[in-house]
Design an enzyme around this catalytic site. Structure first.
Site, mmCIF file in Angstrom:
data_model
loop_
_atom_site.group_PDB
_atom_site.id
_atom_site.type_symbol
_atom_site.label_atom_id
_atom_site.label_comp_id
_atom_site.label_asym_id
_atom_site.label_seq_id
_atom_site.Cartn_x
_atom_site.Cartn_y
_atom_site.Cartn_z
ATOM 1 N N TYR A 10 -11.400 -0.303 9.941
ATOM 2 C CA TYR A 10 -12.041 -1.590 9.703
ATOM 3 C C TYR A 10 -13.445 -1.630 10.304
ATOM 4 C CZ TYR A 10 -8.037 -4.185 7.853
ATOM 5 O OH TYR A 10 -7.019 -4.657 7.066
ATOM 6 N N LYS A 41 0.471 8.593 12.072
ATOM 7 C CA LYS A 41 0.523 9.629 11.041
ATOM 8 C C LYS A 41 0.025 10.912 11.704
ATOM 9 C CE LYS A 41 1.079 10.924 6.720
ATOM 10 N NZ LYS A 41 2.398 10.967 6.055
ATOM 11 N N ASP A 43 4.729 6.382 6.989
ATOM 12 C CA ASP A 43 5.433 6.353 5.697
ATOM 13 C C ASP A 43 6.929 6.145 5.925
ATOM 14 O OD1 ASP A 43 5.388 8.858 6.901
ATOM 15 O OD2 ASP A 43 5.127 9.991 5.041
HETATM 16 C C1 IPM Z 1 -4.959 -9.902 7.671
HETATM 17 C C2 IPM Z 1 -5.842 -9.966 6.463
HETATM 18 C C3 IPM Z 1 -7.217 -9.464 6.843
HETATM 19 C C4 IPM Z 1 -7.084 -8.031 7.304
HETATM 20 C C5 IPM Z 1 -8.264 -9.592 5.734
HETATM 21 C C6 IPM Z 1 -8.361 -10.993 5.195
HETATM 22 C C7 IPM Z 1 -9.627 -9.101 6.196
HETATM 23 O O1 IPM Z 1 -5.315 -9.243 5.407
HETATM 24 O O2 IPM Z 1 -5.233 -10.629 8.644
HETATM 25 O O3 IPM Z 1 -3.992 -9.150 7.651
HETATM 26 O O4 IPM Z 1 -7.111 -7.106 6.491
HETATM 27 O O5 IPM Z 1 -6.961 -7.818 8.513
#
Ligand code: IPM
Ligand code: MN
Length: 348
Positions: A142, A187, A219
């Protein structure tokens, strides 16, 4: 106590459910003699519309000055269908996580007896399932280095030892307060980042001799969660795996509309439903307010107010038992968001 709460209703059904989070919090505070004040701030698409920034500095300030944040949802189809959009509502959520240092996302998967038949899994598999997923929230793909061109693109799944240690500590401590079983999901047969996770976990495990620690590939964990959800007590995993597994976990309980979560870390903790903004339902009075209301229970429990949390859980369970539910749980129901919310308040 004297609670200062930042309320970030966001988009879609967000404002409709935020209202009932706030009303429930007010009612419980009144009953238990706490003071509470709410400050509202924009996030997500509404913030983009207002000022071009999905998590503006003023919103950060409101969050930093609060004891806790009550968050609802962000997201708008307008941006989903436009891959060239320069800024997206979801970036508001990610910015909030990063800027408040919310590295631990706690997502409990609980089942409600009267809803067992709503689960896509067989009743006997789900009855009694009760686990918590601890998802790392400010690292991994992320937030790692990214590159995007028409011919090539990548996301980097980077983790430092420090990041791994602090989330594992949260997970081991959680396991200690529950059934003392921790599953580290990774993983490690393929990913270098996962091998570091596993190595650090193996180094830390001897400090928690009372916790049974096991290791599972992601998985396999995805499979085990539907084959034998009762196997799990506490699971801990990196950001992306946790995102995916917690959506899977949420359907086990029969509805995503029921699951709250807490995000904790360096600054103000955030309490929010795990479902999204459900734009199609906006303004229709059909959104299920329970995940938001249960996130208020988690908020109280975080501050050591166990009785307050228990009261909320009790009235929520009662509403379900008595069929006072929104149409996601019973298509024939005549109760909407407001009616369920008002019923909960009357019981508090
Ligand atoms: C979550 C959501 C978020 C994430 C999105 C909206 C960015 O799916 O809180 O799980 O991927 O973390
Ligand atoms: Mn998700």
């Amino acid at each position: 106590m004297d609670f200062k709460i930042a309320v970030l209703p966001g988009d879609g059904i967000g404002p409709e459910i935020a209202l009932w989070g706030v009303n429930v919090m007010k009612a419980v505070c009144e009953k238990f003699g706490h003071k509470v004040s709410f400050t509202y701030a924009p996030v997500g698409a509404v913030a983009i519309e207002a000022c071009g920034d999905p998590f503006p500095p003023e919103t950060l300030k409101v969050c930093e000055e609060a004891d806790a944040v009550l968050f609802s949802a962000v997201g708008d189809p307008k941006y989903d269908n436009d891959p060239t959009a320069k800024v997206r509502p979801e970036q508001g959520l990610l910015a909030m996580r990063k800027q408040l240092g919310l590295f631990a996302n706690i997502r409990p998967v609980e089942t409600f007896r009267c809803l067992l038949d709503k689960s896509p899994l067989k009743r006997e598999l789900v009855d009694g399932a009760d686990f918590v997923c601890i998802r790392e929230l400010t690292g991994g793909m992320y937030f790692g280095e990214k590159f995007e061109s028409d011919e090539r693109a990548y996301d980097t799944n980077a983790y430092t030892r420090t990041e791994i240690e602090r989330i594992l500590r949260v997970a081991f401590d959680y396991a200690r307060r529950r059934r003392r079983h921790l599953t580290v999901v990774d993983k490690a047969n393929v990913l270098a980042s996962s091998r570091l996770w596993r190595r650090v976990a193996q180094e830390m495990a001897p400090d928690y001799p009372d916790v049974t620690t096991d290791y599972m590939y992601v998985d396999n964990a995805a499979m085990r969660m539907i084959q034998e959800p009762k196997f799990f007590d506490v699971m801990v995993t990196e950001n992306t795996f946790g995102d995916i597994l917690t959506d899977e976990g949420s359907v086990i309980s029969g509805s995503m509309g029921l699951l709250p979560s807490a995000s904790i870390g360096e600054k103000t903790p955030v309490f929010e439903p795990i479902h999204g903004s459900w734009p199609q339902a906006k303004g229709k009075n059909i959104a299920n307010p329970l995940a938001q209301v249960l996130s208020v229970a988690m908020l109280f429990e975080y501050f050591g107010c166990a009785e307050e949390g228990a009261l909320i859980r009790r009235v929520v369970a009662e509403s379900l038992d008595q069929g006072i539910t929104t149409p996601d749980l019973n298509p024939a129901s005549t109760y909407g968001t407001r009616e369920v919310g008002a019923w909960l308040i009357s019981r508090i």
